[in-house]
Design an enzyme around this catalytic site. Structure first.
Site, PDB file in Angstrom:
ATOM      1  N   LYS A  34     -13.955   1.188  -4.348  1.00 25.08           N
ATOM      2  CA  LYS A  34     -14.998   1.583  -3.395  1.00 25.08           C
ATOM      3  C   LYS A  34     -16.039   2.474  -4.070  1.00 25.08           C
ATOM      4  O   LYS A  34     -17.241   2.351  -3.811  1.00 25.08           O
ATOM      5  CB  LYS A  34     -14.371   2.308  -2.202  1.00 25.08           C
ATOM      6  CG  LYS A  34     -13.547   1.412  -1.295  1.00 25.08           C
ATOM      7  CD  LYS A  34     -13.285   2.031   0.064  1.00 25.08           C
ATOM      8  CE  LYS A  34     -12.451   3.274  -0.003  1.00 25.08           C
ATOM      9  NZ  LYS A  34     -12.079   3.786   1.336  1.00 25.08           N
ATOM     10  N   HIS A  66       7.143 -26.770   3.119  1.00 22.14           N
ATOM     11  CA  HIS A  66       6.341 -27.854   2.554  1.00 22.14           C
ATOM     12  C   HIS A  66       5.247 -27.317   1.632  1.00 22.14           C
ATOM     13  O   HIS A  66       4.297 -28.040   1.318  1.00 22.14           O
ATOM     14  CB  HIS A  66       5.735 -28.684   3.679  1.00 22.14           C
ATOM     15  CG  HIS A  66       6.763 -29.386   4.508  1.00 22.14           C
ATOM     16  ND1 HIS A  66       7.234 -30.646   4.213  1.00 22.14           N
ATOM     17  CD2 HIS A  66       7.450 -28.982   5.611  1.00 22.14           C
ATOM     18  CE1 HIS A  66       8.142 -31.006   5.103  1.00 22.14           C
ATOM     19  NE2 HIS A  66       8.298 -30.011   5.964  1.00 22.14           N
ATOM     20  N   GLU A  75       0.833  -1.202   0.000  1.00 18.42           N
ATOM     21  CA  GLU A  75       0.000   0.000   0.000  1.00 18.42           C
ATOM     22  C   GLU A  75       0.867   1.251   0.000  1.00 18.42           C
ATOM     23  O   GLU A  75       0.471   2.296  -0.522  1.00 18.42           O
ATOM     24  CB  GLU A  75      -0.933  -0.004   1.212  1.00 18.42           C
ATOM     25  CG  GLU A  75      -2.095   0.980   1.094  1.00 18.42           C
ATOM     26  CD  GLU A  75      -3.146   0.785   2.172  1.00 18.42           C
ATOM     27  OE1 GLU A  75      -4.207   0.208   1.868  1.00 18.42           O
ATOM     28  OE2 GLU A  75      -2.908   1.206   3.317  1.00 18.42           O
TER      29      GLU A  75
END
EC number: 5.3.1.9
Length: 558
Positions: free
Chosen positions: A523, A393, A362
């Site tokens: 948004k 793994h 950000e």
């Protein structure tokens, strides 16, 4: 006052680095560099001495650097005015140019007596007053003085926030669980109702305290979740007055807070010079205080302040955040590495990489310079990671034998909080931590792989067919960071270390690391789409893909 910086790729120091990379740098081999220099570890490592929490070791010797590269990188930092930018931040100048704000999360953890000025006003009296308010409230809740609407002591704390109001407190409370004071911490961030619903299943309304973290008290996800939590409380308590006993606010909007039903004396404020992703040091850290106690929260601040002082006063060549930043620039802008892995070998740090996904991506996920010009070089990397040994793994295969260069930071404590089985678990963990960086550096040659397969009894075509798959190219760069133990102090120092690394890289790339306009467009469009989901009619106002998605979802409501 110095003028604007030229584009990075037009900087003479950058061009010299490019020339060196093209001629020699791209062929540097870490294993060979160790063979040539027996003192390489001491040359390319740093020990930071703390008063009560041992040493912090930064080993950056397993990198594709030599003295020439390092001198050129330091020269780049100097011509990009890293030291002047650092001083400008600490002095309260409005370095967040797109929002015309100072950037002073460092003031929140200033443990000294010197004033910190923003627009000629010392902010430290207000900071100390807010800390005192947090301390008083924390002690009341932990001691049982503060009680719920039926007189029962608080047992659970639910932090409702999103982004910086969630990721930081969540990461820290998880990292410092050994220091917990007995309250159970929960975090709700996602607007998906499942997140809140699952938390509410675990708590009792009589003994639960909700923290609503929203500076404006208008953040859609946070206020929607908070309103639903309030409805749940009132359904059980049947008393409107119970809201004031079970909700507090981290906000600056007194009108909205009191309208919600929260007593304004239980509102904890912060300032516009505190960015969300740097806010855990502020009132946003109230959930941390309630989890580990205020004294330990102060230790967290102390650790960050320690790193602030190191960053502020240490020459660039011995400055830990600067070192990490320059190495990142070397790999991002010359080797074209697109990602950076954070790999903590401590289960308590399992949210560390997720926290710095926001902190880094950000901050430095920008494509225009401070002057508003599109840059023609790479900026912020993709940051990712998981705790060891789980990652071994899962995705280490790609780090070891994939086609992409992935610089990695390995982080480990010398001591564990849980020395079960006589410390066996931790020794196995540390052996893997140590082995991975060695393996990534050294690799395994064709001859070594052939000898290994021969010893295992393979020969002929069987050996030849398997051989290429057993080769490790090596020369994968890593940093190793070791602390004595994960404590509030060392965690604070680690967080500040990476905060300042991100800042330095932003300066070198000439981008504003302290805004986040990239979160706005989605948004805005969501607000336009939301009313279209209030009815079952098909829509045709968007592109064909978005129309198709909306209409498919509506069709599946039936």
């Amino acid at each position: 006052m110095a003028g604007p910086l030229p584009p990075l790729n037009q900087e003479a120091a950058f061009q010299k680095l490019q020339e060196y990379y093209d001629s020699s740098g791209k062929d540097l081999n870490i294993k060979d560099l160790f063979v040539k220099d027996a003192k390489r570890f001491s040359k390319y490592s740093l020990r930071l001495h703390t008063q009560n929490d041992g040493e912090i070791l930064l080993d950056y010797s397993k990198n594709r650097i030599n003295d020439e590269v390092w001198d050129l990188l330091l020269a780049l930092a100097k011509v990009r005015r890293v030291d002047a930018a650092r001083d400008a931040m600490f002095s309260g100048q409005h370095i967040n140019i797109t929002e015309n704000r100072a950037v002073l999360h460092t003031a929140l953890r200033n443990r000294g007596t010197d004033p910190v000025l923003v627009d000629d006003k010392d902010v430290m009296p207000d900071v100390r007053a807010e800390l005192a308010h947090m301390k008083e409230f924390t002690n009341m809740v932990i001691s049982g003085v503060w009680r719920g609407c039926t007189g029962k002591q608080i047992t659970d704390v639910v932090n409702i926030g999103i982004g910086g109001s969630d990721l930081g407190p969540l990461m820290v409370t998880e990292a410092l669980k050994p220091y917990g004071k007995g309250l159970h911490s929960h975090f709700v961030s996602n607007i998906d109702g499942t997140h809140l619903a699952e938390v509410l299943k675990k708590v009792n309304y009589e003994t639960t305290l909700f923290i609503v973290a929203s500076k404006t008290f208008t953040t859609q996800e946070t206020i929607t979740n908070a309103t639903s939590a309030k409805t749940w409380l009132l359904e059980h308590s049947k008393e409107p007055e119970s809201v004031a006993k079970h909700f507090v606010a981290l906000s600056t909007n007194k009108e909205k807070v009191t309208e919600f039903g929260i007593d304004s004396t239980n509102m904890f404020g912060f300032w516009d010079w505190v960015g969300g992703r740097y806010s855990l040091w502020s009132a946003i850290g109230l959930s941390i205080c309630l989890s580990i106690g205020f004294e330990n929260f102060e230790q967290l601040l102390d650790g960050a302040h320690y790193m602030d002082n190191h960053f502020r006063t240490t020459p660039l060549e011995k400055n830990a955040p600067v070192i990490l930043a320059l190495l990142g620039v070397w790999y991002s802008n010359f080797f074209k590495a697109e990602t950076h892995a954070l790999l903590p070998y401590d289960q308590y740090l399992h949210r560390f990489a997720a926290y710095f996904q926001q902190g880094d991506m950000e901050s430095n996920g920008k494509f225009v310079s401070k002057a508003g010009k599109a840059v023609k070089y790479s900026t912020g990397p993709i940051v990712w990671g998981e705790p060891g040994t789980n990652g071994q793994h899962a995705f280490y295969q790609l780090i070891h034998q994939g086609t992409r260069l992935i610089p990695c930071d390995f982080i480990a404590p010398a001591q564990t909080h849980n020395p079960i089985a006589g410390g066996k678990h931790h020794k196995i963990l540390l052996s893997n931590f140590l082995a991975q960086t060695e393996a990534l550096m050294a690799g395994k040659t064709v001859d070594e792989a052939r000898a290994e397969l021969s010893k295992a009894g393979l020969c002929g075509n069987e050996l030849d067919n398997l051989l290429p798959h057993k080769v490790f190219v090596g020369n994968r760069p890593t940093n190793s960071i070791v602390v004595k133990k994960v404590s509030p102090f060392t965690l604070g120092a680690l967080i500040a270390l990476y905060e300042h690394k991100i800042f330095v890289q932003g300066i070198i790339w000439d981008i504003n690391s302290f805004d986040q306009w990239g979160v706005e467009l989605g948004k805005q469009l969501a607000k336009a789409i939301e009313p279209e989901l209030d009815h079952c009619n098909e829509v045709s106002t968007h592109d064909s893909s978005t129309n198709g998605l909306i209409n498919f979802i509506k069709a599946n409501w039936k």
